[in-house]
Design a protein around this motif. Structure first.
Motif, PDB file in Angstrom:
ATOM      1  N   GLY A  94       0.790  -1.212   0.000  1.00 46.72           N
ATOM      2  CA  GLY A  94       0.000   0.000   0.000  1.00 46.72           C
ATOM      3  C   GLY A  94       0.828   1.270   0.000  1.00 46.72           C
ATOM      4  N   CYS A  95       0.234   2.332  -0.558  1.00 49.87           N
ATOM      5  CA  CYS A  95       0.861   3.656  -0.562  1.00 49.87           C
ATOM      6  C   CYS A  95       0.436   4.427   0.677  1.00 49.87           C
ATOM      7  N   GLY A  96       1.003   5.609   0.850  1.00 52.67           N
ATOM      8  CA  GLY A  96       0.640   6.451   1.981  1.00 52.67           C
ATOM      9  C   GLY A  96      -0.782   6.972   1.848  1.00 52.67           C
ATOM     10  N   PRO A  97      -1.392   7.389   2.963  1.00 49.09           N
ATOM     11  CA  PRO A  97      -2.778   7.884   2.938  1.00 49.09           C
ATOM     12  C   PRO A  97      -3.000   9.035   1.961  1.00 49.09           C
ATOM     13  N   ARG A  98      -2.027   9.964   1.876  1.00 48.41           N
ATOM     14  CA  ARG A  98      -2.207  11.120   0.998  1.00 48.41           C
ATOM     15  C   ARG A  98      -2.168  10.725  -0.473  1.00 48.41           C
ATOM     16  N   ASP A  99      -1.320   9.741  -0.806  1.00 51.39           N
ATOM     17  CA  ASP A  99      -1.279   9.250  -2.185  1.00 51.39           C
ATOM     18  C   ASP A  99      -2.584   8.555  -2.544  1.00 51.39           C
ATOM     19  N   ALA A 100      -3.114   7.772  -1.597  1.00 49.85           N
ATOM     20  CA  ALA A 100      -4.389   7.087  -1.824  1.00 49.85           C
ATOM     21  C   ALA A 100      -5.518   8.092  -2.014  1.00 49.85           C
ATOM     22  N   LEU A 101      -5.472   9.196  -1.246  1.00 50.87           N
ATOM     23  CA  LEU A 101      -6.491  10.242  -1.393  1.00 50.87           C
ATOM     24  C   LEU A 101      -6.426  10.861  -2.780  1.00 50.87           C
ATOM     25  N   LEU A 102      -5.224  11.136  -3.252  1.00 50.26           N
ATOM     26  CA  LEU A 102      -5.061  11.718  -4.588  1.00 50.26           C
ATOM     27  C   LEU A 102      -5.632  10.791  -5.655  1.00 50.26           C
ATOM     28  N   VAL A 103      -5.331   9.497  -5.531  1.00 49.13           N
ATOM     29  CA  VAL A 103      -5.849   8.515  -6.501  1.00 49.13           C
ATOM     30  C   VAL A 103      -7.371   8.473  -6.440  1.00 49.13           C
ATOM     31  N   GLY A 104      -7.911   8.466  -5.208  1.00 43.60           N
ATOM     32  CA  GLY A 104      -9.360   8.410  -5.045  1.00 43.60           C
ATOM     33  C   GLY A 104     -10.055   9.616  -5.643  1.00 43.60           C
ATOM     34  N   LEU A 105      -9.495  10.809  -5.425  1.00 42.73           N
ATOM     35  CA  LEU A 105     -10.074  12.018  -6.008  1.00 42.73           C
ATOM     36  C   LEU A 105      -9.941  12.004  -7.525  1.00 42.73           C
ATOM     37  N   GLY A 106      -8.799  11.508  -7.997  1.00 44.21           N
ATOM     38  CA  GLY A 106      -8.571  11.435  -9.438  1.00 44.21           C
ATOM     39  C   GLY A 106      -9.587  10.549 -10.142  1.00 44.21           C
ATOM     40  N   LYS A 107      -9.976   9.455  -9.496  1.00 43.32           N
ATOM     41  CA  LYS A 107     -10.968   8.549 -10.079  1.00 43.32           C
ATOM     42  C   LYS A 107     -12.330   9.229 -10.198  1.00 43.32           C
ATOM     43  N   ARG A 108     -12.609  10.130  -9.259  1.00 44.94           N
ATOM     44  CA  ARG A 108     -13.913  10.800  -9.254  1.00 44.94           C
ATOM     45  C   ARG A 108     -13.930  12.055 -10.106  1.00 44.94           C
ATOM     46  N   LEU A 109     -12.778  12.432 -10.621  1.00 48.04           N
ATOM     47  CA  LEU A 109     -12.678  13.562 -11.548  1.00 48.04           C
ATOM     48  C   LEU A 109     -11.944  13.086 -12.804  1.00 48.04           C
ATOM     49  N   PRO A 110     -12.523  12.120 -13.518  1.00 50.45           N
ATOM     50  CA  PRO A 110     -11.817  11.475 -14.631  1.00 50.45           C
ATOM     51  C   PRO A 110     -11.447  12.401 -15.781  1.00 50.45           C
ATOM     52  N   LYS A 111     -12.155  13.509 -15.921  1.00 57.42           N
ATOM     53  CA  LYS A 111     -11.866  14.428 -17.022  1.00 57.42           C
ATOM     54  C   LYS A 111     -10.798  15.456 -16.669  1.00 57.42           C
ATOM     55  N   VAL A 112     -10.385  15.448 -15.394  1.00 57.47           N
ATOM     56  CA  VAL A 112      -9.363  16.403 -14.940  1.00 57.47           C
ATOM     57  C   VAL A 112      -8.022  15.675 -14.843  1.00 57.47           C
ATOM     58  N   PRO A 113      -6.955  16.166 -15.491  1.00 58.31           N
ATOM     59  CA  PRO A 113      -5.641  15.512 -15.390  1.00 58.31           C
ATOM     60  C   PRO A 113      -5.222  15.355 -13.930  1.00 58.31           C
ATOM     61  N   ILE A 114      -4.599  14.220 -13.618  1.00 61.96           N
ATOM     62  CA  ILE A 114      -4.239  13.927 -12.223  1.00 61.96           C
ATOM     63  C   ILE A 114      -3.305  14.990 -11.653  1.00 61.96           C
ATOM     64  N   GLY A 115      -2.469  15.576 -12.513  1.00 60.68           N
ATOM     65  CA  GLY A 115      -1.580  16.637 -12.044  1.00 60.68           C
ATOM     66  C   GLY A 115      -2.357  17.855 -11.558  1.00 60.68           C
ATOM     67  N   ILE A 116      -3.451  18.174 -12.258  1.00 62.64           N
ATOM     68  CA  ILE A 116      -4.298  19.307 -11.860  1.00 62.64           C
ATOM     69  C   ILE A 116      -5.020  18.969 -10.555  1.00 62.64           C
ATOM     70  N   VAL A 117      -5.473  17.724 -10.434  1.00 62.04           N
ATOM     71  CA  VAL A 117      -6.127  17.290  -9.196  1.00 62.04           C
ATOM     72  C   VAL A 117      -5.165  17.452  -8.019  1.00 62.04           C
ATOM     73  N   GLU A 118      -3.904  17.061  -8.239  1.00 60.82           N
ATOM     74  CA  GLU A 118      -2.900  17.182  -7.175  1.00 60.82           C
ATOM     75  C   GLU A 118      -2.676  18.644  -6.802  1.00 60.82           C
ATOM     76  N   VAL A 119      -2.576  19.513  -7.799  1.00 58.82           N
ATOM     77  CA  VAL A 119      -2.369  20.937  -7.532  1.00 58.82           C
ATOM     78  C   VAL A 119      -3.551  21.508  -6.750  1.00 58.82           C
ATOM     79  N   LEU A 120      -4.777  21.132  -7.134  1.00 58.57           N
ATOM     80  CA  LEU A 120      -5.967  21.616  -6.433  1.00 58.57           C
ATOM     81  C   LEU A 120      -5.998  21.120  -4.990  1.00 58.57           C
TER      82      LEU A 120
END
Length: 222
Positions: free
Chosen positions: A130-156
């Motif tokens: 498993g990854c760290g909690p913050r990395d898992a959160l980023l992945v989880g948010l990224g899945k729910r914002l599929p049209k937004v690049p993961i890099g933008i999700v991370e910046v937000l």
């Protein structure tokens, strides 16, 4: 396999120690903190908690959000949440040197911190638990914002965390900017140097590991 799993736990702890030392260097640099560390310092400033306990509570809160988002939670995720902040606090407390007051020294310390953080992450991620909690959160948010690049999700995400930390009085400075844009670059260079590719790892969640351990125990008593 059971011994491999348990050795993996030792690898996780060792990796988190290295990672925490890297975080400590970025704090000791005294030129501004990365968003999550800024939030931790901000929480500590307004509560009786020290940085380590504040970061542990933040990590456990994020872990709870990860579970609600139904992300894969491994033993590494849980151990990370419980230990990393306290390890950083330990290094902060043991450091015998006066606070840094030179910008160029601070930049060098921060860059060195990024290297230790990248190496530490590689060590504990190789356990594939498993990854760290913050990395898992980023992945989880990224899945729910599929049209937004993961890099933008991370910046937000970082922007929200940084805003909360700044409002709580966490240290913000040139180091914050360096962390936001430089940590990922240093990590990539380190991973290329040690030939580590995290995307090839196959992480097991706590239930998979528990089944392996149960089978191992059953075989020993059978």
């Amino acid at each position: 396999m059971r011994k491999t799993i348990m050795f993996g736990w030792l690898r996780i702890v060792a990796g988190l120690l290295v990672f925490a030392f890297g975080v400590h260097l970025t704090i000791y640099a005294n030129i501004g903190l990365a968003p999550w560390d800024c939030l931790g310092m901000g929480v500590a400033k307004h509560t009786p908690l020290n940085y380590g306990v504040a970061m542990t509570l933040i990590a456990l809160t994020v872990l709870g959000i990860d579970i609600l988002l139904k992300e894969k939670i491994g033993f590494g995720t849980v151990i990370d949440a419980l230990l990393t902040g306290n390890f950083v606090q330990m290094f902060n407390s043991l450091n015998p040197f006066a606070a840094n007051d030179r910008l160029w020294v601070g930049v060098l310390l921060m860059l060195a911190g990024f290297v230790f953080m990248a190496v530490g992450m590689a060590i504990y991620m190789k356990s594939e638990q498993g990854c760290g909690p913050r990395d898992a959160l980023l992945v989880g948010l990224g899945k729910r914002l599929p049209k937004v690049p993961i890099g933008i999700v991370e910046v937000l995400l970082w922007a929200v965390v940084l805003l909360a930390g700044w409002l709580l009085g966490g240290p913000v400075g040139i180091g914050t900017l360096i962390s936001t844009f430089g940590a990922g670059l240093v990590m990539q260079l380190v991973y290329q140097a040690i030939r580590f590719e995290p995307r090839k790892l196959k992480h097991r969640d706590v239930f998979e590991v528990a089944r392996i351990l149960r089978r191992g125990t059953g075989s020993r008593h059978g």
